[in-house]
Design a protein around this motif. Structure first.
Motif, PDB file in Angstrom:
ATOM      1  N   PRO A   1     -38.776 -23.948  55.660  1.00 11.84           N
ATOM      2  CA  PRO A   1     -39.025 -25.611  54.849  1.00 11.84           C
ATOM      3  C   PRO A   1     -39.173 -25.057  53.764  1.00 11.84           C
ATOM      4  CG  PRO A   1     -40.215 -23.875  56.605  1.00 11.84           C
ATOM      5  CD  PRO A   1     -39.636 -22.764  56.404  1.00 11.84           C
ATOM      6  N   GLY A   2     -39.393 -24.012  52.910  1.00 14.60           N
ATOM      7  CA  GLY A   2     -39.652 -23.825  51.158  1.00 14.60           C
ATOM      8  C   GLY A   2     -37.184 -23.947  50.332  1.00 14.60           C
ATOM      9  N   GLN A   3     -36.927 -24.965  51.657  1.00 14.53           N
ATOM     10  CA  GLN A   3     -34.972 -24.699  50.627  1.00 14.53           C
ATOM     11  C   GLN A   3     -35.558 -26.379  50.575  1.00 14.53           C
ATOM     12  OE1 GLN A   3     -32.940 -23.015  50.290  1.00 14.53           O
ATOM     13  NE2 GLN A   3     -33.939 -21.064  50.910  1.00 14.53           N
ATOM     14  N   ASN A   4     -35.188 -26.395  48.982  1.00 13.29           N
ATOM     15  CA  ASN A   4     -35.454 -27.420  47.774  1.00 13.29           C
ATOM     16  C   ASN A   4     -34.385 -28.534  48.559  1.00 13.29           C
ATOM     17  OD1 ASN A   4     -33.608 -29.128  45.243  1.00 13.29           O
ATOM     18  ND2 ASN A   4     -36.099 -28.801  45.441  1.00 13.29           N
ATOM     19  N   GLU A   5     -33.439 -27.832  48.485  1.00 10.41           N
ATOM     20  CA  GLU A   5     -31.816 -28.630  48.676  1.00 10.41           C
ATOM     21  C   GLU A   5     -31.917 -29.340  50.193  1.00 10.41           C
ATOM     22  OE1 GLU A   5     -32.090 -25.792  48.243  1.00 10.41           O
ATOM     23  OE2 GLU A   5     -31.358 -24.757  46.555  1.00 10.41           O
ATOM     24  N   ILE A   6     -32.915 -29.057  50.774  1.00 12.51           N
ATOM     25  CA  ILE A   6     -32.711 -29.116  52.353  1.00 12.51           C
ATOM     26  C   ILE A   6     -33.858 -30.673  52.486  1.00 12.51           C
ATOM     27  CG2 ILE A   6     -33.866 -29.417  55.077  1.00 12.51           C
ATOM     28  CD1 ILE A   6     -33.289 -26.376  54.922  1.00 12.51           C
ATOM     29  N   HIS A   7     -34.406 -30.328  51.777  1.00 13.59           N
ATOM     30  CA  HIS A   7     -35.425 -31.916  51.857  1.00 13.59           C
ATOM     31  C   HIS A   7     -34.456 -33.016  50.445  1.00 13.59           C
ATOM     32  CE1 HIS A   7     -38.474 -30.531  54.134  1.00 13.59           C
ATOM     33  NE2 HIS A   7     -38.434 -29.435  53.033  1.00 13.59           N
ATOM     34  N   THR A   8     -33.740 -32.131  49.441  1.00 11.86           N
ATOM     35  CA  THR A   8     -33.345 -33.287  48.372  1.00 11.86           C
ATOM     36  C   THR A   8     -32.149 -34.157  49.550  1.00 11.86           C
ATOM     37  OG1 THR A   8     -33.970 -31.876  46.622  1.00 11.86           O
ATOM     38  CG2 THR A   8     -31.507 -33.416  46.569  1.00 11.86           C
ATOM     39  N   ASN A   9     -31.322 -34.054  50.414  1.00 13.38           N
ATOM     40  CA  ASN A   9     -30.719 -33.707  51.256  1.00 13.38           C
ATOM     41  C   ASN A   9     -31.271 -34.988  52.238  1.00 13.38           C
ATOM     42  OD1 ASN A   9     -28.283 -33.044  50.186  1.00 13.38           O
ATOM     43  ND2 ASN A   9     -28.602 -31.613  51.347  1.00 13.38           N
ATOM     44  N   LEU A  10     -32.433 -34.893  52.669  1.00 16.07           N
ATOM     45  CA  LEU A  10     -33.135 -35.323  53.816  1.00 16.07           C
ATOM     46  C   LEU A  10     -33.475 -36.847  52.236  1.00 16.07           C
ATOM     47  CD1 LEU A  10     -34.866 -33.380  55.790  1.00 16.07           C
ATOM     48  CD2 LEU A  10     -34.011 -35.213  56.498  1.00 16.07           C
ATOM     49  N   SER A  11     -33.886 -36.894  51.244  1.00 13.23           N
ATOM     50  CA  SER A  11     -34.036 -37.446  50.743  1.00 13.23           C
ATOM     51  C   SER A  11     -33.170 -39.148  50.552  1.00 13.23           C
ATOM     52  CB  SER A  11     -34.613 -37.322  49.306  1.00 13.23           C
ATOM     53  OG  SER A  11     -35.165 -39.114  48.559  1.00 13.23           O
ATOM     54  N   LEU A  12     -31.521 -38.394  50.235  1.00 14.92           N
ATOM     55  CA  LEU A  12     -30.858 -39.180  50.181  1.00 14.92           C
ATOM     56  C   LEU A  12     -30.530 -40.001  51.312  1.00 14.92           C
ATOM     57  CD1 LEU A  12     -28.324 -39.901  48.381  1.00 14.92           C
ATOM     58  CD2 LEU A  12     -27.225 -38.078  49.600  1.00 14.92           C
ATOM     59  N   ALA A  13     -30.529 -39.235  52.294  1.00 12.14           N
ATOM     60  CA  ALA A  13     -30.068 -39.331  53.841  1.00 12.14           C
ATOM     61  C   ALA A  13     -31.078 -40.444  54.585  1.00 12.14           C
ATOM     62  CB  ALA A  13     -30.704 -38.504  54.631  1.00 12.14           C
ATOM     63  N   TYR A  14     -32.072 -40.311  54.422  1.00  9.09           N
ATOM     64  CA  TYR A  14     -32.934 -41.333  53.977  1.00  9.09           C
ATOM     65  C   TYR A  14     -33.316 -42.731  54.138  1.00  9.09           C
ATOM     66  CZ  TYR A  14     -35.688 -38.803  57.508  1.00  9.09           C
ATOM     67  OH  TYR A  14     -36.433 -37.776  58.726  1.00  9.09           O
ATOM     68  N   SER A  15     -32.940 -42.060  52.173  1.00  6.36           N
ATOM     69  CA  SER A  15     -32.405 -43.680  51.281  1.00  6.36           C
ATOM     70  C   SER A  15     -31.350 -44.570  51.833  1.00  6.36           C
ATOM     71  CB  SER A  15     -32.788 -42.979  49.706  1.00  6.36           C
ATOM     72  OG  SER A  15     -33.123 -43.042  49.978  1.00  6.36           O
ATOM     73  N   GLU A  16     -30.112 -44.016  52.523  1.00  9.72           N
ATOM     74  CA  GLU A  16     -29.134 -44.041  52.937  1.00  9.72           C
ATOM     75  C   GLU A  16     -29.517 -45.555  53.977  1.00  9.72           C
ATOM     76  OE1 GLU A  16     -25.815 -44.492  51.720  1.00  9.72           O
ATOM     77  OE2 GLU A  16     -26.693 -43.890  50.019  1.00  9.72           O
ATOM     78  N   LYS A  17     -30.191 -45.156  54.986  1.00 13.14           N
ATOM     79  CA  LYS A  17     -30.965 -45.541  55.952  1.00 13.14           C
ATOM     80  C   LYS A  17     -31.490 -46.610  55.473  1.00 13.14           C
ATOM     81  CE  LYS A  17     -31.446 -43.601  59.873  1.00 13.14           C
ATOM     82  NZ  LYS A  17     -31.333 -45.260  60.893  1.00 13.14           N
ATOM     83  N   ARG A  18     -32.885 -46.818  54.460  1.00 10.01           N
ATOM     84  CA  ARG A  18     -32.979 -47.904  53.825  1.00 10.01           C
ATOM     85  C   ARG A  18     -34.471 -47.456  54.347  1.00 10.01           C
ATOM     86  NH1 ARG A  18     -30.892 -50.277  50.136  1.00 10.01           N
ATOM     87  NH2 ARG A  18     -32.286 -52.449  50.058  1.00 10.01           N
ATOM     88  N   ASP A  19     -34.424 -46.610  54.615  1.00 10.25           N
ATOM     89  CA  ASP A  19     -36.343 -46.128  55.351  1.00 10.25           C
ATOM     90  C   ASP A  19     -36.495 -45.144  53.873  1.00 10.25           C
ATOM     91  OD1 ASP A  19     -38.480 -44.949  56.009  1.00 10.25           O
ATOM     92  OD2 ASP A  19     -37.463 -43.584  58.113  1.00 10.25           O
ATOM     93  N   PHE A  20     -37.385 -46.055  53.148  1.00  9.83           N
ATOM     94  CA  PHE A  20     -37.554 -45.566  51.775  1.00  9.83           C
ATOM     95  C   PHE A  20     -38.797 -44.280  52.144  1.00  9.83           C
ATOM     96  CE2 PHE A  20     -35.445 -49.156  51.071  1.00  9.83           C
ATOM     97  CZ  PHE A  20     -34.389 -48.072  50.216  1.00  9.83           C
ATOM     98  N   GLU A  21     -39.937 -44.994  52.621  1.00  7.47           N
ATOM     99  CA  GLU A  21     -41.593 -44.256  53.076  1.00  7.47           C
ATOM    100  C   GLU A  21     -40.852 -42.313  53.186  1.00  7.47           C
ATOM    101  OE1 GLU A  21     -45.239 -43.964  55.672  1.00  7.47           O
ATOM    102  OE2 GLU A  21     -44.178 -45.798  55.374  1.00  7.47           O
ATOM    103  N   SER A  22     -39.851 -42.015  54.079  1.00  8.81           N
ATOM    104  CA  SER A  22     -39.311 -41.001  54.193  1.00  8.81           C
ATOM    105  C   SER A  22     -38.387 -40.190  53.107  1.00  8.81           C
ATOM    106  CB  SER A  22     -38.648 -40.714  56.172  1.00  8.81           C
ATOM    107  OG  SER A  22     -39.608 -41.628  56.915  1.00  8.81           O
ATOM    108  N   ALA A  23     -37.690 -41.020  52.955  1.00 16.08           N
ATOM    109  CA  ALA A  23     -37.243 -40.825  51.807  1.00 16.08           C
ATOM    110  C   ALA A  23     -37.748 -40.071  50.479  1.00 16.08           C
ATOM    111  CB  ALA A  23     -36.046 -41.818  51.036  1.00 16.08           C
TER     112      ALA A  23
END
Length: 64
Positions: free
Chosen positions: A23-45
């Motif tokens: 849970p403390g890995q910054n890169e994972i959350h950065t990549n999740l943000s990108l993935a959610y943005s691609e799905k247009r789920d901006f709240e999760s991004a």
């Protein structure tokens, strides 16, 4: 890997599993943000981008 193939659902599933294990890995959350943005789920991004910044405010890529 799945993101490069355009399989954002699978990418998000794998990244969420990774986040639960590290849970403390910054890169994972950065990549999740990108993935959610691609799905247009901006709240999760936004939530994941904020988490990434919280974990490592000095890492510039988190602000994108």
């Amino acid at each position: 890997m799945y993101g490069h193939q355009g399989d954002w659902d699978r990418a998000i599933e794998n990244l969420n599993q990774a986040a639960s294990l590290q849970p403390g890995q910054n890169e994972i959350h950065t990549n999740l943000s990108l993935a959610y943005s691609e799905k247009r789920d901006f709240e999760s991004a936004i939530a994941n981008a904020e988490k990434a910044v919280q974990l490592d405010p000095q890492r510039g890529v988190s602000y994108y």
